[in-house]
Design an enzyme around this catalytic site. Structure first.
Site, PDB file in Angstrom:
ATOM      1  N   GLU A 244      -2.146  -1.244  -3.588  1.00  0.00           N
ATOM      2  CA  GLU A 244      -3.799  -1.108  -3.007  1.00  0.00           C
ATOM      3  C   GLU A 244      -3.193   0.402  -2.858  1.00  0.00           C
ATOM      4  O   GLU A 244      -1.705   1.019  -2.638  1.00  0.00           O
ATOM      5  CB  GLU A 244      -3.102  -1.345  -1.042  1.00  0.00           C
ATOM      6  CG  GLU A 244      -3.953  -2.539  -0.954  1.00  0.00           C
ATOM      7  CD  GLU A 244      -4.142  -2.488   0.667  1.00  0.00           C
ATOM      8  OE1 GLU A 244      -4.792  -3.790   1.040  1.00  0.00           O
ATOM      9  OE2 GLU A 244      -2.922  -2.604   1.168  1.00  0.00           O
TER      10      GLU A 244
ATOM     11  N   HIS B 268      -8.335  -7.909   6.547  1.00  0.00           N
ATOM     12  CA  HIS B 268      -7.830  -7.093   6.941  1.00  0.00           C
ATOM     13  C   HIS B 268      -8.264  -7.204   8.515  1.00  0.00           C
ATOM     14  O   HIS B 268      -9.153  -8.035   9.303  1.00  0.00           O
ATOM     15  CB  HIS B 268      -9.127  -5.441   6.965  1.00  0.00           C
ATOM     16  CG  HIS B 268      -8.482  -4.497   7.946  1.00  0.00           C
ATOM     17  ND1 HIS B 268      -7.642  -3.651   7.245  1.00  0.00           N
ATOM     18  CD2 HIS B 268      -9.062  -4.063   8.359  1.00  0.00           C
ATOM     19  CE1 HIS B 268      -7.372  -2.573   8.530  1.00  0.00           C
ATOM     20  NE2 HIS B 268      -7.967  -2.971   8.658  1.00  0.00           N
TER      21      HIS B 268
ATOM     22  N   HIS C 217       0.852  -1.259   0.175  1.00  0.00           N
ATOM     23  CA  HIS C 217       0.449  -0.034   0.152  1.00  0.00           C
ATOM     24  C   HIS C 217       1.266   1.335  -0.237  1.00  0.00           C
ATOM     25  O   HIS C 217       1.339   1.266   0.806  1.00  0.00           O
ATOM     26  CB  HIS C 217      -0.964  -0.224   1.165  1.00  0.00           C
ATOM     27  CG  HIS C 217      -1.730   1.289   1.253  1.00  0.00           C
ATOM     28  ND1 HIS C 217      -2.883   1.269   2.125  1.00  0.00           N
ATOM     29  CD2 HIS C 217      -2.099   1.758   0.275  1.00  0.00           C
ATOM     30  CE1 HIS C 217      -3.271   2.140   2.151  1.00  0.00           C
ATOM     31  NE2 HIS C 217      -3.217   3.535   0.731  1.00  0.00           N
TER      32      HIS C 217
END
Length: 244
Positions: A70, A191, A43
């Protein structure tokens, strides 16, 4: 078959804590691949708190599986993705003050912008995923943007403070996965998943891939990176096999 995406952000967090060149996120990614990771997730946040711009091209060239980038819904991040050309992009919500991503993308609210980003990324051969809460309307909106993949936010399940709440959230995830598959979407999830809570989610047959990072990096401090990846993958495969 259930796939494991290993998120290597927190290898970069450790590197950046001392401003050194080690530990190398790329080296961690290569170790993860040899240990059974099916893809590498990273990310690039707007504040560059872990992954840096220079990491992207090096990672793209080095890994042998797939790179899943991400990114927030910003022009800067779109430009980065179109420059590096990862195999996959997952569009996520982002707030500078958050420690980690706190919820799913509001596809309904940002529909036009998401659809535009999706078209531009897909035109370059990039598969687009949207990180969303397990909500029917968000799933339907995701499908209408043209995205072919959704990643269901499992944070509420992972953080549940009681068995009843956890089971309720698991039911939501299971239902959302079915809705997504029925629409023709590939459904992933992630997550907050850990060695203690991953198996019920991995057992959901409609889910193709789980993206997991913090738990693996934390466990790797105790047992090593490759064993930590292998252990997570084994738990996932066991759960899927038992659910068949």
């Amino acid at each position: 078959m259930i796939l494991l995406g290993v998120n290597i952000d927190h290898v970069a967090t450790l590197r950046n804590a001392r401003g050194t060149r080690y530990p190398s996120p790329v080296e961690a990614a290569l170790v993860a691949e040899t240990a059974g990771a099916d893809l590498i997730t990273l990310h690039l946040r707007e504040d560059r708190r872990h992954i840096k711009d220079d990491d992207l091209a090096v990672m793209r060239a080095a890994i042998k599986t797939r790179m899943n980038l991400e990114m927030a819904l910003t022009d800067e991040m779109l430009d980065n993705a179109l420059r590096v050309l990862p195999q996959d992009v997952c569009i996520v919500p982002e707030k500078r003050e958050e420690l980690t991503t706190e919820g799913g993308l509001d596809v309904i609210r940002y529909f036009d912008r998401i659809a535009d980003f999706t078209r531009q990324l897909q035109a370059k051969g990039i598969r687009v995923s949207l990180f969303i809460d397990p909500d029917d309307e968000q799933i339907k909106a995701s499908h209408e943007t043209g995205a072919t993949v959704v990643e269901l936010h499992t944070g509420r399940y992972a953080d549940a403070e009681s068995h009843d709440i956890r089971q309720r959230e698991l039911t939501r995830i299971r239902h959302a996965a079915i809705v997504g598959v029925d629409l023709g979407l590939v459904v992933n999830a992630g997550h907050g998943l850990s060695y203690h809570n991953v198996q019920p989610v991995a057992a959901i047959r409609e889910i193709r891939e789980l993206n997991i990072g913090h738990a693996i990096v934390a466990h790797a401090l105790m047992v090593g990176f490759a064993p930590a990846v292998r252990e997570m993958k084994a738990l996932m495969v066991e759960a899927r096999h038992n659910a068949a």
